[in-house]
Write a protein that holds these residues in place. Structure first.
Motif, PDB file in Angstrom:
ATOM      1  N   VAL A  50      15.804 -17.953  29.255  1.00 59.84           N
ATOM      2  CA  VAL A  50      17.215 -17.809  29.158  1.00 59.84           C
ATOM      3  C   VAL A  50      17.671 -18.806  29.626  1.00 59.84           C
ATOM      4  CG1 VAL A  50      19.166 -16.172  29.080  1.00 59.84           C
ATOM      5  CG2 VAL A  50      16.637 -15.408  28.582  1.00 59.84           C
ATOM      6  N   GLN A  51      17.488 -18.997  30.638  1.00 58.64           N
ATOM      7  CA  GLN A  51      18.316 -20.065  31.338  1.00 58.64           C
ATOM      8  C   GLN A  51      17.957 -21.377  31.047  1.00 58.64           C
ATOM      9  OE1 GLN A  51      17.406 -19.825  35.711  1.00 58.64           O
ATOM     10  NE2 GLN A  51      19.925 -20.707  35.976  1.00 58.64           N
ATOM     11  N   THR A  52      16.831 -22.025  30.836  1.00 58.98           N
ATOM     12  CA  THR A  52      16.272 -23.703  30.358  1.00 58.98           C
ATOM     13  C   THR A  52      17.218 -22.981  28.947  1.00 58.98           C
ATOM     14  OG1 THR A  52      13.967 -23.369  31.023  1.00 58.98           O
ATOM     15  CG2 THR A  52      14.617 -24.344  29.542  1.00 58.98           C
ATOM     16  N   LEU A  53      16.598 -22.084  27.926  1.00 57.60           N
ATOM     17  CA  LEU A  53      17.300 -22.652  26.411  1.00 57.60           C
ATOM     18  C   LEU A  53      18.994 -22.467  26.682  1.00 57.60           C
ATOM     19  CD1 LEU A  53      16.047 -18.929  24.706  1.00 57.60           C
ATOM     20  CD2 LEU A  53      16.246 -21.797  24.076  1.00 57.60           C
ATOM     21  N   ILE A  54      20.128 -21.649  27.564  1.00 59.51           N
ATOM     22  CA  ILE A  54      21.645 -22.257  27.736  1.00 59.51           C
ATOM     23  C   ILE A  54      21.550 -23.904  28.341  1.00 59.51           C
ATOM     24  CG2 ILE A  54      23.663 -21.046  29.255  1.00 59.51           C
ATOM     25  CD1 ILE A  54      22.456 -18.151  28.872  1.00 59.51           C
ATOM     26  N   GLU A  55      20.684 -23.548  28.957  1.00 57.89           N
ATOM     27  CA  GLU A  55      21.378 -25.065  29.906  1.00 57.89           C
ATOM     28  C   GLU A  55      20.445 -26.017  29.293  1.00 57.89           C
ATOM     29  OE1 GLU A  55      19.840 -24.908  33.550  1.00 57.89           O
ATOM     30  OE2 GLU A  55      21.217 -23.149  34.470  1.00 57.89           O
TER      31      GLU A  55
END
Length: 199
Positions: free
Chosen positions: A17-22
């Motif tokens: 999720v962090q990679t997708l958002i960032e």
């Protein structure tokens, strides 16, 4: 006030999720977002029962809250995922997140997002496309043509490639796999929710 807090069930989900958002916000069709992704110490059941308690103290620090957990392993597998989403969302709204929260119950679990026709999937899992297909043929498919047991299929591929399971694999998949053709209903809801909040 930050834009978004995401409450997830484990470090693999956090990495994805962090990679997708960032890093993939353009592919998601959203603006750049200030987000924190937090892991609930009691994983999926903890989120189902306590997301509202966990997030209530943060209600004035973030504009929006997104809650995500796996259906498989949450202790409520005999009930429909949509019903669980509704229940957790109602509790969040009563905890001062009215009109600015969403809940996504991943069916059966996060690994359902892994399986796409992208050439990056076998590469990240350390296999040739042919070898990966051979392994996937051992698993019954769902109506989207993905393995019904996505986590077991992923574990089998990693075992074959002699790669230990780690959060970095989920981050790498999130960073490289194309998002446009992902029709998984949970992923679609994830993308649409973010597009609504952060156009």
């Amino acid at each position: 006030m930050k834009d978004l807090v995401v409450l997830v069930a484990d470090s693999n989900m956090k990495a994805a999720v962090q990679t997708l958002i960032e890093k993939r916000y353009k592919s998601l069709g959203i603006c750049q977002v200030q987000a924190d992704v937090l892991v609930h110490p009691r994983r999926d059941p903890g989120i189902f029962h306590e997301a509202h308690i966990f997030l209530q103290p943060l209600r004035n620090e973030y504009r929006y809250a997104l809650v995500m957990f796996d259906h498989e392993g949450c202790g409520q597998e005999n009930r429909p995922a949509r019903q669980l989403e509704q229940e957790v969302k109602e509790r969040l709204e009563q905890a001062d997140w009215q009109g600015r929260c969403e809940v996504i119950v991943l069916e059966p679990e996060l690994e359902a997002w892994v399986w796409s026709s992208s050439p990056h999937v076998p590469k990240v899992l350390g296999l040739t496309p042919q070898k990966m297909q051979q392994i996937l043929q051992r698993f019954p498919q769902n109506r989207l043509g993905k393995p019904q047991r996505p986590k077991e299929a992923m574990e089998e591929c990693l075992k074959e490639a002699k790669i230990p399971r780690s959060s970095s694999i989920y981050a790498e998949l999130a960073e490289t796999v194309g998002l446009q053709n992902c029709v998984d209903p949970n992923f679609v809801k994830f993308r649409q929710t973010l597009q609504k909040w952060f156009p």
